[in-house]
Write an enzyme that holds these catalytic residues in place. Structure first.
Site, short mmCIF file in Angstrom:
data_model
loop_
_atom_site.label_atom_id
_atom_site.label_comp_id
_atom_site.label_asym_id
_atom_site.label_seq_id
_atom_site.Cartn_x
_atom_site.Cartn_y
_atom_site.Cartn_z
N TYR A 152 51.48 17.99 40.80
CA TYR A 152 51.80 18.26 39.40
C TYR A 152 52.84 19.38 39.28
O TYR A 152 52.69 20.44 39.89
CB TYR A 152 50.56 18.70 38.63
CG TYR A 152 49.55 17.59 38.42
CD1 TYR A 152 49.89 16.43 37.73
CD2 TYR A 152 48.25 17.72 38.91
CE1 TYR A 152 48.96 15.43 37.54
CE2 TYR A 152 47.31 16.73 38.71
CZ TYR A 152 47.68 15.58 38.02
OH TYR A 152 46.76 14.58 37.83
N LYS A 165 19.94 33.82 42.93
CA LYS A 165 20.49 33.41 41.63
C LYS A 165 21.71 32.51 41.82
O LYS A 165 22.23 32.38 42.93
CB LYS A 165 20.89 34.66 40.84
CG LYS A 165 21.93 35.53 41.52
CD LYS A 165 22.06 36.86 40.81
CE LYS A 165 23.05 37.77 41.48
NZ LYS A 165 22.96 39.14 40.96
C1 LIG Z 1 22.63 39.98 41.97
C2 LIG Z 1 21.61 41.04 42.00
C3 LIG Z 1 21.13 41.51 43.24
C4 LIG Z 1 21.69 41.06 44.56
O1 LIG Z 1 22.95 41.62 44.73
P1 LIG Z 1 23.82 41.41 46.05
O2 LIG Z 1 24.90 42.39 45.95
O3 LIG Z 1 24.26 40.00 46.05
O4 LIG Z 1 22.90 41.69 47.18
C5 LIG Z 1 20.12 42.46 43.21
N1 LIG Z 1 19.62 42.92 42.04
C6 LIG Z 1 20.07 42.49 40.85
C7 LIG Z 1 19.48 43.06 39.60
C8 LIG Z 1 21.08 41.55 40.78
O5 LIG Z 1 21.53 41.13 39.60
#
Ligand SMILES: *Cc1c(COP(=O)(O)O)cnc(C)c1O
Length: 378
Positions: A271, A44
């Site tokens: 800045y 993701k």
């Molecule tokens: C983001 C996510 C993961 C992966 O999590 P990590 O801690 O990055 O391994 C697994 N399952 C769901 C539902 C997630 O949203």
């Protein structure tokens, strides 16, 4: 002709170098911890900043059977690039997206009747059964059906036409923090919910609960599938896990010294003049800024590597530029390599260290890096 941001950045010195071999090895090591479970690579948020399409393809090559994303757009992009494995949307989505979800065979997470009905309607209309996974909320309270309402929920949606209830899952609230009592309670609540649903005739072949932390630390919770994300990229969620698995950071963020300048004592820099030279100093302008996702909170509060030496960020980070103090590096030259995240001559600026400057986690540091930073795959 290419247009827009990509054209502008073609010759920009700031790049994120992605080490594909390290990525494949990380996946191999994580997979070997969960030999009896299916493996979903969670990519993701643009693969936590690493580039979703390439990382999706490579994950499959390295043995991932499924991919996980959080938006329909990410799923569509992967399908457009000819990725055919199951792609799960691990978040709530608007029912309006049902047509695309069904047409592109994306696996939705169901936690509302509206979405279940919309997907069912499209599955019938498109004459194409839609795989779905029921999301149970065991403590994160983000989305998902509360355990106490699961039977009633399934009584209303399980038999909708066109839906294939392939799986059921939850996502823990506090596993990364090592809060095992709480996590075990959530796990048990999940298992009880599944048994109760089974007793009422609602079956889900693929049960899954675990991201990176569970994959690494709790084989007893792997169930039918594991879903690691951040660990694929070389970072266990918590430093305590470094002893349990050897993972290698996949990304090196680097650039070049754009300009060197000698400044006299008492010169305010950047800045607001938040840094004033305490002596005559030599500074270097580095072409990265908060417009790249390099956070402004690193102002006067972070380091980079030049010629194997640490240099302090001084003054306020601007949209496109950061200033560092190079007074102690007499042979520094314009064009020198600058490591922002990664290794140089025996020293390393680890993304976890960078996260510490901003009191955040590695995920945020990496995922914040915007598309205009070119990804170079090696
Ligand atoms: C983001 C996510 C993961 C992966 O999590 P990590 O801690 O990055 O391994 C697994 N399952 C769901 C539902 C997630 O949203």
């Amino acid at each position: 002709m290419k247009t827009g941001v990509n054209q502008l950045t073609t010759h920009h010195p700031t790049v994120a170098v992605i080490d594909l071999q390290a990525y494949r090895e990380n996946i191999g090591r994580l997979k070997s911890l969960a030999k009896n479970s299916e493996f979903m690579a969670v990519i993701k948020t643009n693969a936590y900043g690493h580039g979703i399409v390439k990382m999706g393809m490579e994950a499959i090559q390295a043995g991932a059977q499924r991919l996980g994303v959080t938006s329909v757009e990410e799923g569509l992009l992967l399908r457009k690039n000819k990725i055919t494995v199951p792609i799960h949307i691990l978040s709530a989505v608007m029912p309006e997206r049902a047509a695309d979800i069904v047409a592109q065979n994306l696996t939705a997470s169901i936690s509302s009747k509206k979405l279940a009905a919309a997907i069912s309607g499209e599955a019938v209309k498109q004459n194409r059964p839609a795989p779905v996974h029921l999301k149970i909320n065991t403590g994160l309270h983000r989305f998902g059906i509360p355990p106490g309402e699961a039977v009633e929920f399934c009584a209303e949606v399980y038999d909708l036409p066109g839906l294939y209830w392939e799986g059921i899952y939850t996502h823990f609230s506090s596993a990364d923090d090592g809060e095992w009592r709480k996590t075990e309670k959530e796990f048990n609540s999940f298992k009880e919910t599944v048994s109760r649903l089974n007793k009422h005739g609602f079956y889900f072949p693929v049960q899954h609960v675990g991201g990176s932390t569970i994959t690494i630390e709790r084989p007893d919770m792997h169930l039918d599938m594991v879903r690691p994300g951040i660990a694929l990229f070389g970072y266990p969620p918590d430093a305590r896990q470094n002893d349990l698995i050897d993972l290698k950071p996949v990304m090196t963020l680097k650039t070049k010294v754009l300009l060197l300048k000698e400044l006299p004592v008492n010169t305010p820099i950047g800045y607001g003049g938040s840094y004033v030279t305490p002596a005559n100093e030599k500074i270097a302008i580095i072409p990265i800024g908060h417009g790249d996702g390099y956070q402004r909170t690193f102002s006067n509060n972070g380091e980079m590597l030049i010629r194997g030496q640490r240099v302090d960020i001084i003054g306020t980070i601007s949209l496109d530029q950061t200033i560092v103090n190079v007074t102690h590096i007499p042979d520094v030259r314009e064009g020198d390599e600058v490591i922002i995240i990664g290794r140089q001559k025996g020293d390393e600026i680890h993304a976890r260290e960078v996260a510490g400057w901003a009191n955040t986690i590695v995920d945020e540091v990496l995922a914040s890096l915007l598309e205009r930073i070119k990804r170079v795959y090696v």
